[in-house]
Design a protein around this motif. Structure first.
Motif, PDB file in Angstrom:
ATOM      1  N   SER A 335       0.783  -1.318   0.145  1.00 24.26           N
ATOM      2  CA  SER A 335      -0.094   0.289  -0.361  1.00 24.26           C
ATOM      3  C   SER A 335       1.642   1.276   0.334  1.00 24.26           C
ATOM      4  O   SER A 335       0.229   2.268   0.114  1.00 24.26           O
ATOM      5  CB  SER A 335      -0.660  -0.210   1.235  1.00 24.26           C
ATOM      6  OG  SER A 335       0.006   0.420   2.321  1.00 24.26           O
ATOM      7  N   HIS A 336       2.124   1.031   0.284  1.00 21.46           N
ATOM      8  CA  HIS A 336       3.304   2.303   0.090  1.00 21.46           C
ATOM      9  C   HIS A 336       3.333   2.793  -0.554  1.00 21.46           C
ATOM     10  O   HIS A 336       3.747   4.134  -1.697  1.00 21.46           O
ATOM     11  CB  HIS A 336       4.503   1.846   0.935  1.00 21.46           C
ATOM     12  CG  HIS A 336       3.969   1.797   1.902  1.00 21.46           C
ATOM     13  ND1 HIS A 336       4.763   1.607   3.463  1.00 21.46           N
ATOM     14  CD2 HIS A 336       3.178   2.214   3.319  1.00 21.46           C
ATOM     15  CE1 HIS A 336       4.761   1.526   4.678  1.00 21.46           C
ATOM     16  NE2 HIS A 336       3.169   1.722   4.829  1.00 21.46           N
ATOM     17  N   PHE A 337       3.053   1.841  -1.909  1.00 21.30           N
ATOM     18  CA  PHE A 337       3.757   1.722  -3.602  1.00 21.30           C
ATOM     19  C   PHE A 337       2.522   3.089  -3.676  1.00 21.30           C
ATOM     20  O   PHE A 337       1.473   3.319  -4.402  1.00 21.30           O
ATOM     21  CB  PHE A 337       3.416   0.361  -4.278  1.00 21.30           C
ATOM     22  CG  PHE A 337       4.392  -0.164  -3.395  1.00 21.30           C
ATOM     23  CD1 PHE A 337       5.118  -0.905  -2.976  1.00 21.30           C
ATOM     24  CD2 PHE A 337       5.163  -1.075  -5.098  1.00 21.30           C
ATOM     25  CE1 PHE A 337       5.889  -1.697  -3.209  1.00 21.30           C
ATOM     26  CE2 PHE A 337       6.123  -2.111  -4.974  1.00 21.30           C
ATOM     27  CZ  PHE A 337       6.845  -1.713  -3.592  1.00 21.30           C
ATOM     28  N   GLY A 338       3.648   3.817  -5.633  1.00 15.54           N
ATOM     29  CA  GLY A 338       2.789   5.271  -6.233  1.00 15.54           C
ATOM     30  C   GLY A 338       2.995   5.869  -4.423  1.00 15.54           C
ATOM     31  O   GLY A 338       3.056   6.305  -3.659  1.00 15.54           O
ATOM     32  N   ASN A 339       2.748   7.399  -4.944  1.00 12.05           N
ATOM     33  CA  ASN A 339       3.065   8.303  -4.491  1.00 12.05           C
ATOM     34  C   ASN A 339       1.020   9.181  -4.098  1.00 12.05           C
ATOM     35  O   ASN A 339       1.736  10.536  -3.935  1.00 12.05           O
ATOM     36  CB  ASN A 339       3.417   9.380  -5.323  1.00 12.05           C
ATOM     37  CG  ASN A 339       2.878  10.374  -6.624  1.00 12.05           C
ATOM     38  OD1 ASN A 339       1.627   9.287  -7.697  1.00 12.05           O
ATOM     39  ND2 ASN A 339       3.377  10.886  -7.223  1.00 12.05           N
ATOM     40  N   THR A 340       0.523   8.633  -4.243  1.00 12.86           N
ATOM     41  CA  THR A 340      -1.167   9.047  -4.498  1.00 12.86           C
ATOM     42  C   THR A 340      -1.590   8.845  -2.692  1.00 12.86           C
ATOM     43  O   THR A 340      -1.346   8.091  -1.897  1.00 12.86           O
ATOM     44  CB  THR A 340      -1.495   8.833  -5.463  1.00 12.86           C
ATOM     45  OG1 THR A 340      -1.924   7.447  -5.198  1.00 12.86           O
ATOM     46  CG2 THR A 340      -1.508   9.912  -6.629  1.00 12.86           C
ATOM     47  N   HIS A 345      -5.131   7.269  -4.447  1.00 15.85           N
ATOM     48  CA  HIS A 345      -4.382   5.968  -4.034  1.00 15.85           C
ATOM     49  C   HIS A 345      -5.657   4.574  -3.557  1.00 15.85           C
ATOM     50  O   HIS A 345      -5.422   3.294  -4.388  1.00 15.85           O
ATOM     51  CB  HIS A 345      -3.981   6.170  -2.455  1.00 15.85           C
ATOM     52  CG  HIS A 345      -3.357   5.125  -1.987  1.00 15.85           C
ATOM     53  ND1 HIS A 345      -4.198   4.790  -1.492  1.00 15.85           N
ATOM     54  CD2 HIS A 345      -2.054   4.592  -2.684  1.00 15.85           C
ATOM     55  CE1 HIS A 345      -2.973   3.193  -0.775  1.00 15.85           C
ATOM     56  NE2 HIS A 345      -2.034   3.468  -1.574  1.00 15.85           N
ATOM     57  N   PRO A 420       7.297   8.188  -2.314  1.00 20.98           N
ATOM     58  CA  PRO A 420       6.185   8.766  -2.185  1.00 20.98           C
ATOM     59  C   PRO A 420       5.932   9.691  -3.131  1.00 20.98           C
ATOM     60  O   PRO A 420       4.829  10.594  -2.718  1.00 20.98           O
ATOM     61  CB  PRO A 420       6.199   8.725  -0.397  1.00 20.98           C
ATOM     62  CG  PRO A 420       7.784   9.079  -0.154  1.00 20.98           C
ATOM     63  CD  PRO A 420       8.203   7.993  -1.293  1.00 20.98           C
ATOM     64  N   VAL A 421       6.882  10.428  -3.755  1.00 15.35           N
ATOM     65  CA  VAL A 421       6.920  11.422  -4.714  1.00 15.35           C
ATOM     66  C   VAL A 421       7.017  11.020  -5.696  1.00 15.35           C
ATOM     67  O   VAL A 421       6.782  11.443  -6.926  1.00 15.35           O
ATOM     68  CB  VAL A 421       8.183  12.641  -4.318  1.00 15.35           C
ATOM     69  CG1 VAL A 421       8.674  12.944  -3.146  1.00 15.35           C
ATOM     70  CG2 VAL A 421       9.425  11.609  -4.541  1.00 15.35           C
ATOM     71  N   PHE A 422       7.123   9.314  -6.828  1.00 18.39           N
ATOM     72  CA  PHE A 422       7.917   9.518  -7.746  1.00 18.39           C
ATOM     73  C   PHE A 422       6.217   8.599  -8.259  1.00 18.39           C
ATOM     74  O   PHE A 422       6.235   7.582  -8.377  1.00 18.39           O
ATOM     75  CB  PHE A 422       8.985   7.934  -8.133  1.00 18.39           C
ATOM     76  CG  PHE A 422       9.716   8.615  -9.623  1.00 18.39           C
ATOM     77  CD1 PHE A 422      10.285   9.590 -10.314  1.00 18.39           C
ATOM     78  CD2 PHE A 422       8.870   7.300 -10.423  1.00 18.39           C
ATOM     79  CE1 PHE A 422       9.985   9.312 -11.453  1.00 18.39           C
ATOM     80  CE2 PHE A 422       9.251   7.185 -11.461  1.00 18.39           C
ATOM     81  CZ  PHE A 422      10.301   8.449 -12.259  1.00 18.39           C
ATOM     82  N   GLY A 423       5.725   9.462  -9.294  1.00 28.10           N
ATOM     83  CA  GLY A 423       4.669   9.100  -9.805  1.00 28.10           C
ATOM     84  C   GLY A 423       4.432   7.958 -10.870  1.00 28.10           C
ATOM     85  O   GLY A 423       6.126   8.091 -11.230  1.00 28.10           O
ATOM     86  N   PRO A 424       3.891   7.587 -11.118  1.00 29.65           N
ATOM     87  CA  PRO A 424       3.288   6.227 -11.817  1.00 29.65           C
ATOM     88  C   PRO A 424       3.958   6.818 -13.880  1.00 29.65           C
ATOM     89  O   PRO A 424       3.902   7.511 -13.975  1.00 29.65           O
ATOM     90  CB  PRO A 424       1.909   6.246 -12.080  1.00 29.65           C
ATOM     91  CG  PRO A 424       1.380   7.413 -11.486  1.00 29.65           C
ATOM     92  CD  PRO A 424       2.192   8.006 -10.167  1.00 29.65           C
TER      93      PRO A 424
END
Lengths: 513, 190
Positions: A335-340, A345, A420-424
């Motif tokens: 659930s930590h993956f992605g930055n949204t 999210h 937490p900052v690098f978008g998909p």
């Protein structure tokens, strides 16, 4: 005999021949060999005694119970989580049961660069045989390979890339998928089910919930181990323990073995103690596949297939390049993956069943050090100082781009990672964004599951901490048998390499050779 | 919102202690006095069901959870439905002082200081939901300690939300095969 901390209600004073500090891959092997040789043996494990019936397959409960620092141990800058087991059986309880040997190129590298002429494939062959038999190492059965891992194999085959199925130390695996939380079915053949029970049968006394604080050198070449019974969970001190012995075998892991030696004042004359750490950092990648393509990553063997086309292993540098391995089974961490956040999210999480998870492993050269912090209790606490090199960063970015291209080829619609900052990344034409990937503290969470070094083997004390028989250069009868002895990263998975190195040294020692 | 391409720059400062939560303490340090942190801590367990969090911390964390995992959207369940803040409280280690200081610092920073940084008036918890989400994403994009606070609170909320069994149907996860409670730790006097 296994004695748990809560069964101890008074200070202990013991005498024995050998004390083994730690019960993981190295400690389990050492305990078995010492006990098999008829030597009175005590094993001290700081973690608790847990069995299959205690494993509830939930990461929020099992990580605090089974992992060092509840799974929150990191480098000092917080960027790399350093996972180590801290329980009866150590990391062999929480790993994914992948059995990989020390790569041939790594042995050649050690021979060429460090002069370790005794560590040859021939000299290790008998140890492999013993270890593989004890652990039931065999190629993973097809029926527990899951779609999440098979995606790697199928895509690699289509692209003409090298890939393969891991060998594993399982027995009667049902494919539940919860290896990281301890096996609730006693299928994973860690030291908790193999070496330690056998050592116990042979007379070894195994104490859990007992932390080793320091070692005192006594007159006549003997030693006194100062330890503490701790409360399970909080690890608060309960009762002191003193054990007089003739031999100490350190297997507390790359982080804590050197810390105990440092606390004991044994670092004098060992300039390499606490240095040369490899973390083999890796990053988790997630790839949202089409709705119809169910990955169900949490079932089946979590880590069963590797894509090794970009391995770059040479005698000049040991392990190099990068590789991908399937990984799965942890809804909380993923659930930590992605930055949204918010509804974006939630949309990503709703894709969980058709999301592929894998790890990008990028081997490193040993460059980390342990720093020492003197706590208010007067004890040395280790701090892992580690800085990514520019060469590693560039290789990581090449690896990330290659992995992303590979995953798009496999059908991915969107690729995320544990930042937490690098978008998909949603299409191959966005791959150039990876050039700006934020390899900075706070911007990404990398993971190390294979920390090595800190007490590396060397021909003398100027270049190493232990000799080729894993004995300290500056003291007789103190041995180190954990991952800390590796001069460079030994393999992509380190349980078997640690066991084989420990087996060779301890078998020799037990035979009086 | 998720397709951000301009990345924040990171500071190189060493963090006090990197549990994710500890980062917040540093972020909040310039903004909070020691007394303020102590006052917050002293009022712990104001709600009878809480073990560690104060009533105020619980209230703010509840709003954070609602922002990170709101109701509706891809699936109905949200953080409010499982009382996420109480669940998180039940997993906090009361003896882990750096971690607790970090969490308290992060919550106070977000509640009282972050809105002004984004030129918003009032406290975080009093903002309408879209502005709260916007503020958190602004922290993400600011870099340095602000990003660390975002990452820490986001990670805390998503981890304990998605490991709750009520969340699993919404994400298609069928859960553990064994149905067991938390492991039992022997109760002995330290």
């Amino acid at each position: 005999m296994i004695i748990q901390g809560h069964e101890i209600f008074a200070p202990l004073k013991l005498k024995t021949h050998s004390v083994v500090v730690g019960s993981g891959a190295g400690g389990g092997v050492a305990a078995y060999h010492m006990a098999a040789a008829g030597l009175e043996t005590v094993v001290l494990e700081e973690g608790g005694y847990f069995q299959a019936k205690d494993f509830n397959q939930r990461e929020e409960d099992m990580m605090p119970a089974l992992y060092r620092s509840k799974g929150q141990q990191t480098t000092t800058d917080g960027m790399i989580y350093v996972w180590q087991g801290s329980t009866f059986g150590g990391s062999t309880v929480i790993n994914t049961a992948d059995a990989t040997p020390i790569e041939a190129e790594v042995l050649h590298h050690w021979q060429q660069k460090f002069g370790l002429s005794e560590l040859t494939e021939d000299n290790l062959a008998a140890s492999y045989k013993r270890v593989y038999k004890m652990l039931n190492v065999h190629r993973l059965e097809d029926q527990i390979l899951n779609a999440n891992n098979k995606l790697l194999l199928e895509t690699a085959n289509r692209l003409g890339y090298k890939a393969g199925v891991f060998e594993s130390n399982r027995k009667n695996c049902v494919g539940s998928g919860y290896c990281f939380q301890g096996c609730a079915y006693d299928a994973k053949q860690g030291t908790n089910l193999t070496y330690l029970p056998k050592a116990s049968e042979l007379g070894a006394r195994i104490y859990t919930d007992v932390r080793v604080d320091r070692i005192e050198r006594l007159f006549g070449g003997k030693y006194r181990v100062h330890a503490t019974v701790v409360a399970r969970g909080s690890r608060k001190a309960r009762h002191p323990v003193e054990i007089d012995c003739e031999r100490i075998i350190m297997a507390a892991g790359t982080v804590h073995t050197p810390a105990i030696l440092k606390r004991s004042g044994f670092d004098k004359g060992l300039p390499q103690l606490g240095k040369n750490i490899s973390l083999q950092p890796q990053i988790g990648l997630s790839a949202v596949m089409p709705d119809s393509q169910k990955m169900t990553s949490w079932r089946g063997a979590p880590q069963s297939i590797y894509m090794s086309e970009f391995d770059d292993n040479h005698a000049e540098h040991g392990l190099g390049g990068f590789r991908m391995e399937g990984v799965g089974g942890m809804v909380g961490i993923f659930s930590h993956f992605g930055n949204t956040i918010g509804h974006d999210h939630k949309r990503l999480m709703a894709e969980y069943p058709n999301t592929h998870f894998s790890a990008l492993l990028v081997p490193d050269q040993p460059s980390g050090t342990l720093d020492w912090e003197w706590g208010p209790d007067g004890k040395v606490k280790p701090k892992i100082q580690y800085k990514l090199t520019e060469e590693w960063k560039q290789r990581f970015k090449r690896g990330y781009k290659t992995a992303a291209e590979f995953l798009f080829e496999a059908g991915a619609r969107e690729i995320n990672c544990n930042s937490p900052v690098f978008g998909p990344i949603t299409s191959p034409d966005q791959l150039s964004r990876i050039d700006e990937f934020p390899l900075e503290p706070g911007m990404v969470a990398l993971t190390s599951a294979h920390v090595q070094g800190s007490c590396r083997i060397g021909l003398n004390a100027d270049v190493g901490v232990v000799d080729q028989n894993l004995q300290l250069h500056n003291l007789d009868n103190i041995f180190v048998v954990d991952g800390s002895v590796m001069p460079t990263t030994a393999s992509t998975h380190t349980m078997v390499p640690i066991m084989v190195m420990a087996d060779r040294a301890m078998h020799k020692l037990a035979q009086g050779a | 919102m998720g397709n951000k391409t301009n990345l924040p720059s990171a500071t190189r400062r060493l963090f006090l202690r990197r549990s994710l939560l500890a980062l917040g303490a540093i972020a909040a340090a310039p903004a909070m006095t020691t007394q303020a942190i102590a006052k917050t801590a002293d009022s712990a367990s104001a709600l009878s069901s809480l073990s560690v969090l104060s009533q105020e911390e619980y209230r703010i964390l509840t709003v954070v959870g609602d922002t990170v995992v709101p109701r509706g959207g891809a699936f109905n369940l949200g953080a409010l439905d499982i009382d996420l803040a109480t669940r998180i409280d039940s997993y906090l280690d009361p003896d882990d002082a750096p971690m607790l200081q970090g969490l308290r610092g992060a919550l106070m920073f977000l509640e009282h200081k972050a809105p002004a940084l984004a030129k918003m008036e009032g406290t975080f918890s009093a903002l309408p939901a879209p502005q709260r989400e916007g503020l958190l994403l602004a922290l993400r994009d600011t870099g340095g300690d602000a990003t660390a606070v975002y990452a820490a609170l986001r990670g805390l909320c998503t981890f304990y939300f998605y490991t709750h069994e009520h969340a699993w149907p919404g994400v298609g996860y069928d859960g553990p095969l064994v149905k067991r409670g938390r492991p039992v730790y022997p109760q002995v006097e330290a």
